[in-house]
Design a protein around this motif. Structure first.
Motif, mmCIF file in Angstrom:
data_model
loop_
_atom_site.group_PDB
_atom_site.id
_atom_site.type_symbol
_atom_site.label_atom_id
_atom_site.label_comp_id
_atom_site.label_asym_id
_atom_site.label_seq_id
_atom_site.Cartn_x
_atom_site.Cartn_y
_atom_site.Cartn_z
ATOM 1 N N PHE A 78 -73.545 -53.122 98.891
ATOM 2 C CA PHE A 78 -72.666 -53.920 99.736
ATOM 3 C C PHE A 78 -72.659 -53.445 101.185
ATOM 4 C CE2 PHE A 78 -68.609 -54.919 101.726
ATOM 5 C CZ PHE A 78 -68.601 -56.284 101.566
ATOM 6 N N GLU B 100 -73.382 -53.621 92.933
ATOM 7 C CA GLU B 100 -72.784 -54.291 94.095
ATOM 8 C C GLU B 100 -72.211 -53.275 95.074
ATOM 9 O OE1 GLU B 100 -70.965 -58.526 92.790
ATOM 10 O OE2 GLU B 100 -70.316 -56.832 91.585
ATOM 11 N N ASP C 98 -61.820 -40.406 100.333
ATOM 12 C CA ASP C 98 -61.308 -41.213 99.219
ATOM 13 C C ASP C 98 -62.323 -42.270 98.775
ATOM 14 O OD1 ASP C 98 -61.167 -42.815 101.405
ATOM 15 O OD2 ASP C 98 -58.999 -43.050 101.402
ATOM 16 N N ASP D 99 -60.465 -56.498 96.698
ATOM 17 C CA ASP D 99 -60.540 -55.299 95.872
ATOM 18 C C ASP D 99 -59.917 -54.112 96.591
ATOM 19 O OD1 ASP D 99 -61.180 -54.106 93.552
ATOM 20 O OD2 ASP D 99 -63.340 -54.394 93.705
ATOM 21 N N ASP D 100 -60.305 -53.903 97.824
ATOM 22 C CA ASP D 100 -59.771 -52.794 98.604
ATOM 23 C C ASP D 100 -59.966 -53.109 100.074
ATOM 24 O OD1 ASP D 100 -59.155 -50.445 99.923
ATOM 25 O OD2 ASP D 100 -59.956 -49.165 98.348
ATOM 26 N N ARG E 78 -63.010 -45.059 75.837
ATOM 27 C CA ARG E 78 -63.545 -44.001 76.677
ATOM 28 C C ARG E 78 -62.672 -42.741 76.624
ATOM 29 N NH1 ARG E 78 -66.782 -44.871 80.867
ATOM 30 N NH2 ARG E 78 -65.537 -43.431 82.064
ATOM 31 N N ASP F 210 -64.567 -48.358 85.825
ATOM 32 C CA ASP F 210 -64.659 -47.727 84.516
ATOM 33 C C ASP F 210 -65.367 -46.370 84.568
ATOM 34 O OD1 ASP F 210 -63.364 -49.860 83.426
ATOM 35 O OD2 ASP F 210 -65.175 -50.913 82.812
ATOM 36 N N LEU F 211 -65.754 -45.924 85.750
ATOM 37 C CA LEU F 211 -66.459 -44.644 85.857
ATOM 38 C C LEU F 211 -65.478 -43.490 86.067
ATOM 39 C CD1 LEU F 211 -69.425 -45.511 88.270
ATOM 40 C CD2 LEU F 211 -69.409 -45.516 85.784
ATOM 41 N N ALA G 205 -63.776 -45.013 99.282
ATOM 42 C CA ALA G 205 -63.859 -46.397 99.758
ATOM 43 C C ALA G 205 -64.857 -47.215 98.949
ATOM 44 C CB ALA G 205 -64.211 -46.445 101.259
ATOM 45 N N LEU G 206 -64.665 -47.205 97.631
ATOM 46 C CA LEU G 206 -65.494 -48.026 96.754
ATOM 47 C C LEU G 206 -64.658 -49.186 96.234
ATOM 48 C CD1 LEU G 206 -67.104 -45.139 94.716
ATOM 49 C CD2 LEU G 206 -68.317 -46.604 96.325
ATOM 50 N N PHE G 207 -65.332 -50.141 95.596
ATOM 51 C CA PHE G 207 -64.640 -51.323 95.098
ATOM 52 C C PHE G 207 -64.587 -51.293 93.571
ATOM 53 C CE2 PHE G 207 -66.666 -52.352 99.115
ATOM 54 C CZ PHE G 207 -65.541 -52.686 99.857
ATOM 55 N N PRO G 208 -63.407 -51.006 93.002
ATOM 56 C CA PRO G 208 -63.330 -50.802 91.548
ATOM 57 C C PRO G 208 -63.715 -52.027 90.722
ATOM 58 C CG PRO G 208 -61.146 -50.745 92.571
ATOM 59 C CD PRO G 208 -62.140 -50.716 93.669
ATOM 60 N N ASN G 209 -63.465 -53.229 91.231
ATOM 61 C CA ASN G 209 -63.776 -54.409 90.424
ATOM 62 C C ASN G 209 -65.215 -54.871 90.548
ATOM 63 O OD1 ASN G 209 -61.409 -55.162 88.950
ATOM 64 N ND2 ASN G 209 -60.441 -55.514 90.933
ATOM 65 N N MET G 210 -65.964 -54.261 91.459
ATOM 66 C CA MET G 210 -67.372 -54.640 91.579
ATOM 67 C C MET G 210 -68.202 -53.756 90.654
ATOM 68 S SD MET G 210 -68.224 -55.172 95.549
ATOM 69 C CE MET G 210 -67.307 -56.238 96.628
ATOM 70 N N ALA H 197 -61.168 -50.235 102.352
ATOM 71 C CA ALA H 197 -62.582 -49.927 102.151
ATOM 72 C C ALA H 197 -63.452 -51.016 102.766
ATOM 73 C CB ALA H 197 -62.882 -49.787 100.659
ATOM 74 N N ARG I 41 -68.811 -51.719 85.545
ATOM 75 C CA ARG I 41 -67.755 -51.927 86.525
ATOM 76 C C ARG I 41 -67.400 -50.563 87.104
ATOM 77 N NH1 ARG I 41 -62.098 -52.233 86.225
ATOM 78 N NH2 ARG I 41 -61.315 -52.274 86.811
ATOM 79 N N GLY J 7 -59.709 -59.418 94.152
ATOM 80 C CA GLY J 7 -61.015 -58.851 93.839
ATOM 81 C C GLY J 7 -61.668 -59.383 92.584
ATOM 82 N N ARG K 141 -63.756 -50.525 106.398
ATOM 83 C CA ARG K 141 -64.607 -49.382 106.715
ATOM 84 C C ARG K 141 -66.082 -49.702 106.546
ATOM 85 N NH1 ARG K 141 -61.533 -44.432 103.691
ATOM 86 N NH2 ARG K 141 -59.700 -44.376 105.024
#
Ligand SMILES: Nc1ncnc2c1ncn2[C@@H]1O[C@H](COP(=O)(O)OP(=O)(O)OP(=O)(O)O)[C@@H](O)[C@H]1O
Ligand SMILES: [Mg+2]
Lengths: 333, 512
Positions: free
Chosen positions: B120, B116, B105, A203-204, A327, B158-159, B107-112, A207, B155, A270, A210
């Motif tokens: 995580f 999660e 920035d 996914d990243d 949205r 989507d935020l 450091a989150l996971f967009p697909n989770m 990140a 997800r 991801g 980190r």
């Protein structure tokens, strides 16, 4: 309702499989026999194992198109070695050897990707031809018909046989092996830190690092497992066909890619699930095994895989558009 | 360099009341190529306190956080946490010592899913089973503790930007760390959410946690800080107890001079022919019956609460969201495909996912909407013209970089924001829509950016500004339209408004 289905990739795939199965069943009544069903299961084993391996790599954001070459090389090297050694022991040991060889090939990919930091598509396109070419150049190019006895015997190792309407319907052990591995992997991906880390890296990657993920070992694990699964797929293929042919399993990486992408994995990493992948494998195998049954030339199977692949890539794109529209967030340049 | 002798002493003392310091960074130097991001900086966080780190864009704040977190390796200097020097430079080591970070920035996971993301942790043993049910529960609790109403099953990708920032906060404060580094945690939050965060920080401080808090909003700094450190161009300018610092003093130390936050003067005369005419614009759940006109050389502000529909209206005028009803006319003609119309430019607030090509050079990013300006007579794109144009904008917007051919990802957050602005202004558009144009921009540069907007307006551009900050709206706008629950509830001229009245109208939502 349609929205809900679109929401869950697995449900959508299952529905497509069901509809196709009903169509096939109406065109050819023998489709719904246990014999045909179990036959589909048996033909799904090699593609299934390769797809699961590819899935792991794709979750971490990479791709491995060398799985078919790894499979055939592990299978052929194992067969040649065991014949040299005049091996008569159990099939299990042969399988273990093939898995180890496959894992070593996986490690080669992993090393090139993580240490040289080359894109995995480039690396595995290279190793795809390298493994195949090396095999033919250094190990041999003969089709071996006389495999170690226990290996050939495996082709008739049925877990059980159903007798329905006078026709025997054997359920092969390898199908059970595939199911067990799939369940194990599904659990590990969903419910262990390793599994979550795999998704995180895909996914990243920045990140993930980190947050304390050991990114390189995670990536290595994906490639090595993909290699090991390919090794298993190879030896299964050899045993099921009762021959070690260095020219088999060609192009299967494309079917595997189609299966994994259909199952919801993204080339960008991801995403993807074992259930989705297995449904993708079932769809492709079912179509391939049933075209002849309903009188469509089997050459069409590649066209079908291509269509599935496009659908697998197109549906998520449409779905994302729909969500963004709902949205009010359609922003692009 | 103006150095505070009284304050510098705190930087090197190892022992403070209450045990070893939470963090001691000593003699930290970090260079990126020819840029010196940090120059021999000493930094100490006393246990159970909030240490605010302030400085202009590119002064080295994020770099210092990343070094404490083990993400970036310093060229020289040591970091110790709770009295122990970190043995290796690696995020895992820092995490083991209880360091948790909200990265600029995120450091989150967009697909989770949100859940999660909140739970995580990558530094556990790999085969330890994790229970998804427990994870969901823990995440719900973490979100509830911050009074957040976000479904943990959503997800993350989507935020909205603000929601993501809140998730990052929830993740960090719920992960049983001892030292929490917050790099601009409030950049995209509303004042209510900010107050809530500051309360949380205060509560955790009383439980003994230590904080490094970075913000460009000096009001927050003075209200939450125990200690303050000011950086400028990678140098430590001043450090000491918060009591010694007023907002004015901090601003002065940051910039090395006085910053004035003027209101826009001499608004141009309204012309009879509007540049943009919005009539009866409506979109099902977002906004209804929106009417307004934008005029040459004037700056129109949309004020309202988060979720009032301001942003959707902006997107819709920009042609990025299709409205269901109403018309938007540019110079009197109805333009359907506005997103492809270079006369109109939109500047998003989320520079990372909606805005910039991070791996492209600064110059290439600036010219993407203005390729006409850099072609040769033969029709090819001229690299030297790109360079000139980009250099021009670099100096106009004071983008801090040695070379416009460097990738945008090498810029500090606030400088990336300036590149985004330069890209929109480069084609000399008639209309510019700005969505929170100074997110993450320091006060000195904010004034610069406001100047750029005013100057562009004086040259005839019509602006539509959406901003969460009342002071910003008053500083650059000529006219204000107030939106509440998707409808226009008031129109005012900015001259006649005080900040208090503006806030009152926004929050009362026309009930008065
Ligand atoms: N990866 C990198 N490569 C090159 N230069 C970098 C890199 N990261 C940071 N820099 C440079 O280091 C300096 C300090 O950057 P840093 O991100 O620490 O600033 P900051 O104080 O956090 O600013 P902001 O308020 O804008 O976030 C800047 O000049 C920036 O351009
Ligand atoms: Mg920063």
């Amino acid at each position: 309702m349609i929205k809900r289905l679109l929401g869950s990739r697995e449900l959508l795939l299952a529905a497509v499989i069901l509809v196709l199965a009903i169509v096939f069943g109406m065109l050819a009544p023998q489709f719904f026999s246990f014999a045909h069903m179990f036959g589909i299961g048996r033909s799904a084993v090699v593609l299934g194992l390769l797809s699961l391996g590819l899935l792991l790599v794709m979750i971490t954001g990479g791709i491995d198109v060398s799985v078919s070459a790894t499979a055939v090389a592990s299978m052929y090297i194992t067969s040649v070695a065991l014949l040299e050694l005049n091996y008569h022991g159990p099939f299990l040991l042969a399988a273990v050897l093939a898995v180890v060889i496959g894992a070593v090939f996986g490690l080669v990919n992993a090393t090139l990707v993580t240490i040289l930091k080359l894109p995995s598509l480039i690396v595995t396109l290279g190793t795809l031809t390298l493994f195949r070419g090396g095999l033919l150049a250094f190990v041999g190019s003969d089709r071996l018909r006389e495999l170690p006895a226990k290996m050939s015997e495996f082709s008739t190792a049925q877990l059980f046989t159903l007798e329905t309407g006078g026709r025997p319907a054997p359920f092969h052990v390898s199908v059970a092996v595939l199911i067990v591995i799939a369940v194990l992997l599904a659990w590990a991906l969903r419910s262990t830190t390793w599994g979550k880390s795999m998704y995180a890296v895909g996914d990243d990657e920045v990140a993930a690092r980190r947050l304390g993920v050991a990114v390189t070992p995670v990536k290595i694990s994906a490639f090595v497992l993909a290699g090991a699964l390919a090794g298993l797929a190879g030896i299964m293929s050899g045993a099921l066909n009762r021959a070690a042919d260095p020219f088999t399993i060609v192009g299967v990486e494309m079917d595997a890619l189609a299966a994994v992408v259909l199952g919801g994995a993204a080339v960008t990493g991801g995403r993807g699930s074992v259930l989705g992948t297995m449904l993708g494998v079932i769809l492709i195998t079912m179509v391939a095994a049933s075209l002849v049954l309903v009188g469509i030339p089997s050459a069409w199977r590649h066209a079908f895989v291509g269509i599935f692949l496009l659908l697998g890539l197109g549906i998520p794109a449409l779905r994302q558009r729909r969500i963004e529209k709902a949205r009010g967030m359609v922003v692009s340049n | 360099m103006t150095s505070d002798s009284s304050a510098n002493a705190a930087g090197s003392s190892v022992l403070e009341a209450g045990g070893p310091s939470a963090v001691i960074a000593q003699g930290i130097t970090k260079t990126y190529g020819e840029v010196t991001a940090l120059d021999n900086v000493d930094f100490t966080v006393r246990p159970g306190t909030v240490h605010c780190l302030v400085g202009e864009n590119g002064s080295g704040k994020s770099t210092l956080t990343k070094i404490i977190a083990g993400v970036e390796a310093q060229d020289s200097g040591t970091v110790s946490v709770e009295g122990r020097v970190l043995s290796s430079i690696d995020p895992r080591t820092a995490i083991q010592h209880g360091v948790r970070v909200i990265y600029q920035d995120l450091a989150l996971f967009p697909n989770m899913s949100v859940a999660e993301n909140v739970v995580f942790q990558g530094n556990r043993s790999v085969l330890i089973p994790v229970s998804n049910r427990k994870a969901r529960k823990k995440a719900s609790e973490a979100l509830a503790a911050l009074d957040l109403n976000i479904d943990p099953g959503t997800r993350l990708g989507d935020l909205s930007t603000a929601e993501r920032q809140l998730v990052a906060i929830a993740r960090t404060v719920s992960s049983d760390g001892k030292i929490i580094l917050m790099d601009e945690p409030t950049a995209s939050l509303t004042s209510r959410e900010i107050d809530q965060l500051l309360e949380t920080v205060d509560r955790l401080r009383q439980q003994g946690l230590s904080f490094v808090f970075i913000s460009h909003k000096l009001r927050e700094v003075t209200s939450v800080a125990d200690d303050v450190t000011v950086l400028r161009d990678g140098q430590l300018i001043s450090t000491g107890r918060a009591g010694e610092y007023s907002q004015e003093r901090i601003a002065e130390l940051m910039t090395g001079g006085l910053v004035e936050n003027n209101r826009r003067e001499t608004p141009a005369q309204e012309e009879s022919e509007p540049v943009v005419e919005v009539r009866g614009l409506g979109l099902a759940s977002s906004f209804h019956d929106i009417d307004f006109s934008m005029h040459r050389g004037r700056v129109l502000g949309l004020a309202g609460l988060v979720g009032s529909g301001r942003i959707e209206i902006g997107l819709s005028v920009a042609g990025l969201v299709r409205a269901e009803r109403g018309t938007v006319r540019i110079h009197g003609e109805s333009v359907e495909n506005r997103r492809a119309d270079n006369r109109l430019q939109y500047v998003p607030d989320d520079r990372l996912t909606e805005g910039l090509f991070l791996d492209w050079s600064i110059a290439d990013n600036i010219v993407t909407n203005h390729l006409d300006g850099v072609v040769t007579p033969r029709g090819t794109v001229s690299p030297s013209k790109i360079g000139e144009l980009a250099d021009d904008w670099r100096s106009k917007l004071r983008v801090k970089t040695p070379d416009v051919s460097h990738p945008v990802s090498s810029l500090s957050g606030g400088n990336q924001q300036r590149v985004l602005l330069a890209r929109a202004l480069a084609p000399e558009p008639d209309v510019v829509i700005l969505n929170n144009p100074t997110v993450g921009v320091d006060i000195g540069s904010r004034a610069d950016i406001h100047d750029v907007v005013r100057n562009a307006a004086d040259e005839g551009t019509a602006f539509l500004v959406i901003s969460d900050e009342p002071a910003e709206l008053l500083s650059i706008c000529d006219d204000l339209v107030f939106i509440h629950e998707g409808r226009i509830i008031d129109r005012r001229s900015a001259d006649s408004l005080s900040e208090e009245t503006l806030i009152d109208i926004i929050s009362e939502g026309g009930r008065s």
